[in-house]
Design a protein around this motif. Sequence first.
Motif, short mmCIF file in Angstrom:
data_model
loop_
_atom_site.label_atom_id
_atom_site.label_comp_id
_atom_site.label_asym_id
_atom_site.label_seq_id
_atom_site.Cartn_x
_atom_site.Cartn_y
_atom_site.Cartn_z
N LYS A 86 -22.28 -8.18 -34.06
CA LYS A 86 -22.03 -6.76 -34.15
C LYS A 86 -22.50 -5.95 -32.95
N THR A 87 -23.58 -6.27 -32.29
CA THR A 87 -24.11 -5.39 -31.28
C THR A 87 -24.92 -6.18 -30.26
N HIS A 88 -25.27 -5.52 -29.14
CA HIS A 88 -26.05 -6.18 -28.11
C HIS A 88 -27.16 -5.25 -27.61
N PRO A 89 -28.12 -4.90 -28.46
CA PRO A 89 -29.29 -4.16 -28.01
C PRO A 89 -30.33 -5.13 -27.47
N THR A 90 -31.49 -4.61 -27.11
CA THR A 90 -32.58 -5.50 -26.66
C THR A 90 -33.46 -5.94 -27.81
N ASN B 199 -35.37 -0.25 -23.27
CA ASN B 199 -35.53 -1.12 -24.43
C ASN B 199 -34.93 -0.39 -25.62
N ILE B 200 -33.78 -0.84 -26.07
CA ILE B 200 -33.06 -0.17 -27.14
C ILE B 200 -33.19 -0.99 -28.41
N SER B 201 -33.64 -0.36 -29.46
CA SER B 201 -33.83 -1.06 -30.72
C SER B 201 -32.79 -0.60 -31.73
N LYS B 202 -32.22 -1.55 -32.47
CA LYS B 202 -31.26 -1.24 -33.53
C LYS B 202 -31.74 -1.85 -34.83
#
Length: 349
Positions: A244-248, A72-75
């Motif tokens: 911009k991004t594809h984290p969870t 689970n990656i948070s940005k």
Amino acid sequence: MDHVWNAFIICSLLEDCHQCQCILEVNQCLNQSECFVEAMLDQNRRMRSYNQPLACRHFCSKCTRVISGEENISKLVSVIVVSQPCCSILNCWVHLHSPCDRFCHVHSTNLNHCAIKGCTRPVLSGRLTCDILAHQESEALHTLRGKSCFRLHERLELSCTIHGCLANVQIGAKEDEGDEANATQAIGEEVYDVEKKPGKKKRLHAHFTRNYTHCKELIVAPCGIIHARETMHNAEGVGSVAVKTHPTHVFFNNNCQLTLHVKDDPFFQDIGLSVDVFHFECKHSKSDMFCQENCNPATFPELKTDDGEWYFNSSACEQTNSWFSNFNPITRGMKPAKFDFFLDEMILC
């Protein structure tokens, strides 16, 4: 100072070429400041396309959480108030030849037109406005405002109108209301009230100076690592943030609007969108049921530990702001290529 800047640019470009396994090739020209522009532009394009090379491979316990064998990656999306001169024509991305220019080379013919918005009459010799008296008065007021005596008189009048703490609070509230009312005003645009008829005033919008971009948008991991940056020319649009991004999971101070914007986009179906804790408690209304139900960070169990504490630092953006904004005085006067190159090098360091 020039030798220090040249050494900084050359060393940075050589390190970048070493990582890319290529040779640094520069044009031979008499002006030393122009020798490395193309090389800096090439590096800027690579940074914009592939983001920060070290950050893309970075994972740590502060920004990555493993739940049931799945990462689970948070940005976090951060808005930095670092702006640069740009063309005064709306949505023009052509770089200025000099930071002092009002228009790029494509729109340089606008220098012959009156600086008042909507007026295409030719300018008078030595002026920025045409022969219309109201337009000349606006230019004269703009020139007067740049003098120290005018600012000192404004401070004197303001100090005479303040009586006690209550007056200070009322004035502050009025200034805040004015800031919100002018939120849609273009950056660099000045507004002047001129008397059209007795008792009636007309508002004129003018561009007497160069325009500025709105801000820099950063993607920051909760551990403080900056993954990418993008320039917002006119506003902090949610449509620009959405690609911009594809984290969870993504923290963003305006995620309630972003959620509405991407509700039918399959790309965001498995991405959690919540407002960071600070902005949700202080800036978002409790009566906004859509925001409370869809963007409340408490509704996402992966963001909290078993003890009920927050696992990710959702204030990492605010901490990054205080550091990154310190470079604003240094970047003033830089051309676009060197501006982005310098900020990218500061992020890499």
